[in-house]
Scaffold this motif. Structure first.
Motif, short mmCIF file in Angstrom:
data_model
loop_
_atom_site.label_atom_id
_atom_site.label_comp_id
_atom_site.label_asym_id
_atom_site.label_seq_id
_atom_site.Cartn_x
_atom_site.Cartn_y
_atom_site.Cartn_z
N PHE A 152 37.55 35.49 48.48
CA PHE A 152 36.39 35.40 47.59
C PHE A 152 35.13 34.99 48.36
CE2 PHE A 152 40.24 34.51 45.13
CZ PHE A 152 40.17 35.52 44.19
N PRO A 153 34.72 35.79 49.35
CA PRO A 153 33.60 35.40 50.20
C PRO A 153 32.25 35.42 49.51
CG PRO A 153 34.30 37.63 50.72
CD PRO A 153 35.32 37.08 49.77
N GLY A 154 32.06 36.28 48.52
CA GLY A 154 30.75 36.40 47.88
C GLY A 154 30.49 35.35 46.83
N ARG A 155 31.52 35.06 46.06
CA ARG A 155 31.41 33.98 45.07
C ARG A 155 32.81 33.52 44.68
NH1 ARG A 155 33.10 35.28 39.91
NH2 ARG A 155 32.69 37.37 39.10
N LEU A 156 32.91 32.34 44.12
CA LEU A 156 34.18 31.82 43.65
C LEU A 156 34.61 32.58 42.39
CD1 LEU A 156 33.63 28.01 44.26
CD2 LEU A 156 35.09 29.58 45.56
N PRO A 157 35.91 32.56 42.08
CA PRO A 157 36.42 33.44 41.03
C PRO A 157 35.95 33.13 39.61
CG PRO A 157 38.19 32.73 42.48
CD PRO A 157 37.00 31.91 42.84
N GLU A 158 35.56 31.89 39.34
CA GLU A 158 35.18 31.57 37.96
C GLU A 158 33.76 32.07 37.68
OE1 GLU A 158 35.59 28.05 34.65
OE2 GLU A 158 35.57 27.49 36.76
N PRO A 159 33.57 32.90 36.64
CA PRO A 159 32.24 33.46 36.37
C PRO A 159 31.36 32.52 35.55
CG PRO A 159 33.83 34.41 34.85
CD PRO A 159 34.61 33.47 35.76
#
Length: 452
Positions: free
Chosen positions: A206-213
């Motif tokens: 998850f390099p671009g953002r963490l999984p929780e939206p």
């Protein structure tokens, strides 16, 4: 339940959620399920393959053949299970950070197991009671292709594709490197939308953002919406069973507001909606306006599913259920959360020409805040919950104890409860102003911090 929380079981992979544990859960599930075939699937997390290998071994050890589905979104698993009448051990930690992984158990109807079924599996895990086969009866493995393609087709066929296509919408999509990267941009293209993407390469780190939206993770999507003049931004969690939205100006749409808008479209007089104890006043208002009942449960998909099934068995129509985190059920479509289907239903609301900001205007009167208080031990958790109980005893409102402690003040409410998936105590508050919501949350937070 000791092992299965509000949405499966999760922990730091290998350290807490080990291959040995995955093996035992799979052997227990294979023992409980009256079937000769079980699927195994995963999201994009880097530890998914090794945990799936362990789960597949456990299933085969109790004499069940194994369907290996590979990397697929959770709703694609639900569809596969329902169509093939095959249960599944699903390795996913949904919205949790990259170091986590987890296990969900999906029945042969495509629905996560209800509480009573989970308890049977749990009892076999804890008692190490497994119906192991001998070497001649061990299960065989088959790798299944086309699961994601079939899922894409099913979502496109389930909504008003013509109306969405005629609206000529531009959609910005952020699957967050999760399993939705493999399917959801294609779904929106098939619905006739022009699609722009960010963080759309499957990557379990998850390099671009963490999984929780959540809002603090959606800066890339908000910038993409503005730079591409998109009509809507759509973000998903790691296993793509949730969807949250950004309007045409790049502003985050509260999940409670999108749930209310979808509910207003779905509900009729005499229907029921099901939500959790952290339900927003927005949904309360929608149900009152249309003459629908609102049923509350403890937080978590498992609890909502159980209550929906109870109401359906009693002959009640339940067209919508869910929580304000983007996890919405449309039980007449399928009794599981499906991020792409949720987003497609929201796109239908835009098909009449209204911008997203206008669609949610009637539900913008309340402000939500949410805080997490982490703990390191059961003893610390006990101190935190003891402080919460003492706080509500002194409060000028009657507590609702369906799940934790909720205090309703008429103009606002606050809820404190332990998370079912992480070592955190969650504090939620809602009011008509940010100051009032923060005031209520701060009161609880101060009591919890004092307990440390």
């Amino acid at each position: 339940m000791k092992l299965f929380g509000s949405s499966g079981t999760r922990g730091v992979a290998i350290a807490d959620l080990s291959p040995e544990f995955a093996l035992r859960v799979a052997k227990a599930a294979g023992t409980v399920w009256e079937t000769d075939r079980v699927a195994v699937a995963r999201d994009t997390r880097t530890t998914g393959e090794l945990l799936c290998n362990a789960a597949a071994a456990g299933i085969a050890a109790v004499g069940c053949d194994v369907d290996r589905l590979g990397e697929v979104p959770t709703p694609a698993v639900g569809r596969y299970c329902a169509v093939r009448e095959t249960p599944c051990v699903l390795v996913t930690a949904s919205h949790n950070p990259p170091e986590f992984n987890g296990i969900k158990l999906v029945g042969d109807d495509g629905v996560e197991l209800q509480v009573d079924a989970l308890e049977r599996v749990e009892n076999h895990v804890l008692g190490e009671e497994f119906d192991e086969a001998d070497w001649r009866g061990a299960g065989q493995t088959t790798h299944i292709d086309g699961v994601n393609d079939a899922y894409v087709e099913s979502v496109v066929d389930a909504v008003d594709r013509a109306a969405i296509a005629d609206a000529d919408l531009t959609v910005a999509v952020d699957p967050g490197h999760g399993a939705g990267s493999l399917t959801n941009p294609a779904i929106y293209r098939r619905l006739g939308c022009s699609v722009r993407t960010v963080n759309a390469q499957p990557d379990g780190r998850f390099p671009g953002r963490l999984p929780e939206p959540v809002p603090e993770h959606l800066g890339d999507l908000q910038r993409l919406v503005r730079s591409s003049d998109a009509d809507l931004g759509i973000a998903h969690d790691g296993d793509a069973d949730r969807a949250v939205f950004v309007d045409e100006t790049g502003a985050y749409i509260e999940g409670d507001a999108s749930l209310a808008a979808l509910a207003a479209d779905a509900l009729s007089a005499g229907d029921a909606a099901v939500s959790a104890v952290n339900v927003s006043q927005r949904l309360v208002d929608v149900c009152e306006d249309v003459g629908a009942d609102l049923e509350l449960t403890p937080i978590g998909a498992t609890n909502i599913i159980t209550r929906v099934r109870e109401l359906q068995a009693a002959g009640k129509r339940v067209p919508i259920a869910g929580e304000g985190n983007g996890g919405v059920f449309f039980p007449e479509y399928r009794l599981s959360r499906d991020g792409a289907y949720i987003a497609a239903r929201f796109l239908e609301l835009l098909a009449d020409g209204r911008p997203a900001s206008e669609v949610v205007v009637p539900y913008a009167d309340y402000v939500n805040v949410r805080h997490n208080v982490s703990y390191d031990s059961d003893a610390e958790l006990d101190r935190l919950l003891g402080a919460a109980e003492a706080y509500v005893r002194e409060a000028a409102a009657e507590p609702n104890t369906t799940d934790g402690y909720r205090l309703d003040y008429g103009d606002a409410w606050v809820l404190v409860r332990p998370s079912g998936t992480e070592p955190k105590v969650r504090v939620y508050a809602e009011a008509r102003s940010a100051d009032r919501a923060e005031e209520l949350a701060d009161g609880v937070l101060a009591a919890l911090e004092d307990a440390r």
